[in-house]
Design a protein around this motif. Structure first.
Motif, PDB file in Angstrom:
ATOM      1  N   HIS A   6       0.752  -0.923   0.046  1.00 22.63           N
ATOM      2  CA  HIS A   6      -0.095   0.072   0.092  1.00 22.63           C
ATOM      3  C   HIS A   6       0.999   1.300   0.068  1.00 22.63           C
ATOM      4  O   HIS A   6       2.164   1.177   0.374  1.00 22.63           O
ATOM      5  N   ASP A  45      -8.200   5.126  13.055  1.00 26.17           N
ATOM      6  CA  ASP A  45      -8.229   3.928  12.939  1.00 26.17           C
ATOM      7  C   ASP A  45      -8.887   3.335  11.835  1.00 26.17           C
ATOM      8  O   ASP A  45      -9.114   1.948  11.707  1.00 26.17           O
ATOM      9  N   PHE A  65      -8.939   3.101   8.768  1.00 28.20           N
ATOM     10  CA  PHE A  65      -8.335   2.109   7.637  1.00 28.20           C
ATOM     11  C   PHE A  65      -7.439   0.992   8.243  1.00 28.20           C
ATOM     12  O   PHE A  65      -6.849   0.349   7.441  1.00 28.20           O
ATOM     13  N   ASN A  66      -7.620   0.815   9.516  1.00 25.79           N
ATOM     14  CA  ASN A  66      -6.764  -0.197   9.867  1.00 25.79           C
ATOM     15  C   ASN A  66      -6.768  -1.675   9.354  1.00 25.79           C
ATOM     16  O   ASN A  66      -5.994  -2.157   8.773  1.00 25.79           O
ATOM     17  N   ASN A  67      -8.238  -2.063   9.437  1.00 21.56           N
ATOM     18  CA  ASN A  67      -8.369  -3.588   8.853  1.00 21.56           C
ATOM     19  C   ASN A  67      -8.414  -3.694   7.267  1.00 21.56           C
ATOM     20  O   ASN A  67      -7.811  -4.575   6.791  1.00 21.56           O
ATOM     21  N   ALA A  93      -5.963  -1.857   5.569  1.00 26.98           N
ATOM     22  CA  ALA A  93      -4.565  -1.672   5.331  1.00 26.98           C
ATOM     23  C   ALA A  93      -3.947  -3.193   5.781  1.00 26.98           C
ATOM     24  O   ALA A  93      -2.925  -3.756   5.202  1.00 26.98           O
ATOM     25  N   ASN A  94      -4.468  -3.870   6.879  1.00 30.07           N
ATOM     26  CA  ASN A  94      -3.926  -5.031   7.176  1.00 30.07           C
ATOM     27  C   ASN A  94      -4.313  -6.345   6.417  1.00 30.07           C
ATOM     28  O   ASN A  94      -3.624  -7.422   6.089  1.00 30.07           O
ATOM     29  N   ILE A 128      -3.337   9.788  11.546  1.00 28.47           N
ATOM     30  CA  ILE A 128      -3.542   8.525  11.182  1.00 28.47           C
ATOM     31  C   ILE A 128      -3.021   7.325  12.034  1.00 28.47           C
ATOM     32  O   ILE A 128      -1.975   7.863  12.882  1.00 28.47           O
ATOM     33  N   SER A 129      -3.459   6.428  12.402  1.00 27.09           N
ATOM     34  CA  SER A 129      -3.113   5.680  13.681  1.00 27.09           C
ATOM     35  C   SER A 129      -1.769   4.934  13.323  1.00 27.09           C
ATOM     36  O   SER A 129      -1.562   4.817  12.248  1.00 27.09           O
ATOM     37  N   THR A 134      -0.766   1.923  13.533  1.00 24.41           N
ATOM     38  CA  THR A 134      -0.946   0.769  13.021  1.00 24.41           C
ATOM     39  C   THR A 134      -1.307   0.735  11.420  1.00 24.41           C
ATOM     40  O   THR A 134      -0.579   0.280  10.770  1.00 24.41           O
ATOM     41  N   THR A 135      -2.022   1.737  11.152  1.00 20.52           N
ATOM     42  CA  THR A 135      -2.265   1.807   9.599  1.00 20.52           C
ATOM     43  C   THR A 135      -1.025   2.416   9.090  1.00 20.52           C
ATOM     44  O   THR A 135      -0.763   1.979   7.876  1.00 20.52           O
ATOM     45  N   ARG A 136      -0.477   3.407   9.715  1.00 20.59           N
ATOM     46  CA  ARG A 136       0.794   3.937   9.062  1.00 20.59           C
ATOM     47  C   ARG A 136       1.802   2.930   8.843  1.00 20.59           C
ATOM     48  O   ARG A 136       2.486   2.921   7.841  1.00 20.59           O
TER      49      ARG A 136
END
Length: 671
Positions: free
Chosen positions: A274, A405, A407-409, A411-412, A433-434, A436-438
């Motif tokens: 991504h 957060d 976009f977390n799911n 992105a993962n 932006i979180s 985790t996402t970054r």
């Protein structure tokens, strides 16, 4: 001169004449460079003897000669301050010894034993030094550098043999064992730039991952990014190609293409990724995004979903080629939900057809029994699954509503589903932006930022330690960037690049590209479309169709893009196309068939039109002015824009302060 030439000349010199004059001449020629120290010794001896005849026993002159000796030695020490320590000391000792002997000889008579021993030792010491300076074995390349490294405080480090490439010099560095590390070299990069008088961004250090004290110093002496390149001058790099081919968005500072991939490739062990795009206002982030999106839309096996809270300010000409575009707010929330629903549906399809990750063949009809979802060993014939790009422009605005957060799911989970997430915002700090996402956004396209802290949000520490510093540009160098992405040599991560510039004259070409994508690009597959419809209903099924709002099939545009219709290109959305071969026309920007004028004739007409503007006193023109005479040319705006760029390079027209407008250079001045 070749090696044979040198050998022949050497042989001729040795042969000389029959009386041996040639040999004497050769020996004298070879000895000349080493004669000065011996001549100096002889001069001091003669001068001291002569001075003794005049000043022997003169106390007053003795005081003056002593003071002169001290002054001369001190002057030598001062004058040699720009040389190395050894040379400075050697010079001062030599002058002190010679002036002391001269003073003693003048007052008390010459001591010939001392003159002979001291003179021979002194002259030979300078001869030896001169011989060593020749470095016939290249020892200096591997020895301690007494210049650059000494200036930056790493005098005991060693520089290896430099590797010189076009606008790039790479020098192996070996730091002193036990006292210096790669961190010391990284911290000294600013001093290296100062010593070489180049920008900080021109210097970078690439540590050897297998050593704590070895690495490579890379110097790019010329900024090849200073010259602005307009997108319309080049267009997409591979029209009609695949999303699995590199997406070229600009150039590096040594002239190499700046490119990235979104899908993975198991054959080269490259992971799918991504992309996070960031940069402060005025840094060129918008043009960088346009470079990437136009590359994506020029490929035949990808579908794009776009969220842009700015109301498509930059992207509006491209909307006809985008399957689903929303302006932010609740529609963006629906798009996020649709992507989340599409991911498991797409991974299920990939698994059922025997793919561990998305590949280019996934976009084709599944006629290979090896990738059949049936259990009987026959081909299933299922429709293909195009790559999906989910693009969230100015994501900071959307995240302020959706939560950092949101976009977390996506992105993962999305990478394995053949979904590429592109997130663009000005500052990817933790309040935007979180983390985790970054961290899940594996690729970074970093434009100018206001400070080093902002750079730290975008670039890995190792890249910053290697010399990357986007805060140097801020918004003063639009388009300058650093790209960190899989598939690119990590040595490139700290190399600056620059994206191309979009002007008003690019709009018509962008519209043509969008029309081509609407006709020949991938259509939403049943799996993805069904999952989106199931998740958000009419938010997807009744999505705005920009092809209808801004028709791309009117008569004029039909002619412009006739070269890229399915019939002419023999494009089947379910079949792979070979990439364009070198020398082939750009199928998107090619001219329509049936033109009455040849290219040379059309250029001659364009020259007449420019001359007519000049004769009428209209000295500033643009594509729109020339297109008023389009019937005479038999060409469309894309051709006119390209030809104006040719006239610009030839000096017939010149740039003005307004992009897309040009000043006619008077014919007399041009001549």
């Amino acid at each position: 001169m070749t090696g044979k030439d040198i050998e022949q000349r050497h042989e001729d010199q040795l042969k000389g004449s029959s009386d041996g004059g040639g040999i004497k001449g050769y020996l004298l020629h070879r000895a000349k460079p080493y004669l000065p120290p011996w001549l100096g010794v002889g001069t001091v001896g003669i001068a001291g003897t002569a001075a003794n005849l005049v000043w022997e026993g003169d106390t007053g002159m003795g005081v003056l000669l002593t003071l002169g000796s001290v002054a001369l030695t001190g002057s030598t020490w001062w004058a040699a301050r720009g040389t190395g320590k050894e040379r400075r000391l050697h010079s001062a000792i030599t002058v002190a010894a010679g002036s002391s002997w001269f003073t003693s000889a003048a007052l008390f008579g010459p001591s010939w034993d001392m003159w002979f021993v001291g003179g021979v030792v002194g002259a030979l010491s300078w001869n030896i030094r001169q011989i060593m300076r020749r470095d016939p074995d290249g020892a200096k390349a591997a020895s301690t550098d007494g210049g650059l490294l000494e200036k930056i405080g790493l005098a005991k480090a060693k520089m290896g043999q430099a590797r010189v490439e076009p606008n790039r010099v790479t020098v192996p560095i070996a730091l002193e064992p036990g006292t210096q590390t790669n961190d010391d070299m990284a911290k000294a990069l600013g001093n290296v730039a100062s010593a070489l008088d180049v920008p900080t961004t021109a210097i970078r250090y690439l540590p050897d991952p297998d050593s704590a004290r070895r690495g490579e110093l890379v110097i790019v002496p010329m900024d090849m990014l200073a010259e602005t390149v307009r997108w319309e001058e080049q267009g997409p790099s591979l029209p009609g190609g695949s999303i699995t081919d590199p997406l070229v968005i600009g150039v590096y500072d040594d002239g190499q293409p700046l490119m990235l991939w979104l899908p993975g490739d198991k054959t080269v062990s490259r992971n799918a990724t991504h992309l996070l795009i960031a940069g402060m206002t005025g840094s060129g982030k918008g043009d960088g995004a346009l470079n990437l999106l136009t590359e994506i839309l020029s490929r035949k096996d990808v579908v794009v979903w776009l969220s842009d809270p700015k109301g498509f300010q930059d992207f509006r000409p491209l909307l006809p080629g985008i399957d689903w575009a929303v302006e932010g707010g609740a529609p963006t929330e629906a798009m996020v939900e649709a992507v989340l629903a599409a991911i498991p549906a797409r991974t299920a399809w990939l698994g059922a057809h025997g793919y561990r990750q998305w590949e280019g063949v996934c976009a084709n009809v599944q006629n290979d029994p090896a990738h059949s979802c049936r259990n009987d060993g026959t081909a299933c014939g299922c429709p293909g699954l195009p790559f999906l790009v989910s693009w969230f422009e100015e994501a900071g605005v959307s995240l302020s509503m959706l939560g950092d957060d949101a976009f977390n799911n996506v992105a993962n989970l999305a990478r394995s589903a053949g979904v590429g997430l592109v997130v663009s915002l000005q500052r990817p700090s933790h309040d935007q932006i979180s983390t985790t996402t970054r961290d899940a956004l594996g690729s970074r396209l970093c434009f100018g930022v206001p400070n080093a802290r902002a750079a730290g949000f975008m670039l890995p520490d190792a890249v910053i330690d290697a010399g990357a510093c986007p805060e140097i540009w801020a918004n003063r160098r639009p388009g300058y960037n650093y790209l960190v992405t899989p598939g690119i040599d990590e040595a490139r991560y700290s190399s600056p690049g620059r994206t191309r510039w979009f002007t008003d004259s690019a709009i018509s070409l962008m519209e043509t590209l969008a029309a081509w994508a609407a006709r020949n690009g991938a259509k939403p597959d049943p799996v993805t479309a069904g999952a989106a419809a199931s998740a958000v209903g009419k938010a997807y099924t009744d999505r705005a169709r920009h092809q209808e709002e801004n028709p791309g099939a009117n008569e004029d545009e039909e002619t412009t893009v006739s070269r890229i219709d399915d019939e002419d290109l023999d494009i089947n959305p379910n079949e792979e196309l070979p990439p364009p071969q070198p020398g082939e026309e750009n199928v998107i920007f090619g001219q329509p068939d049936g033109d009455e004028l040849t290219p040379d004739e059309a250029r001659a007409v364009l020259a007449d039109i420019v001359a007519e503007f000049e004769a009428a006193g209209t000295m500033v023109i643009g594509p729109v002015d020339v297109m008023a005479h389009g019937a005479r040319l038999g060409r469309k705006r894309g051709w006119v824009s390209g030809e104006l760029q040719r006239l610009l390079r030839e000096g017939r027209i010149a740039e003005t302060s307004k992009p897309g407008r040009y000043r006619i250079v008077p014919a007399m001045a041009d001549a």
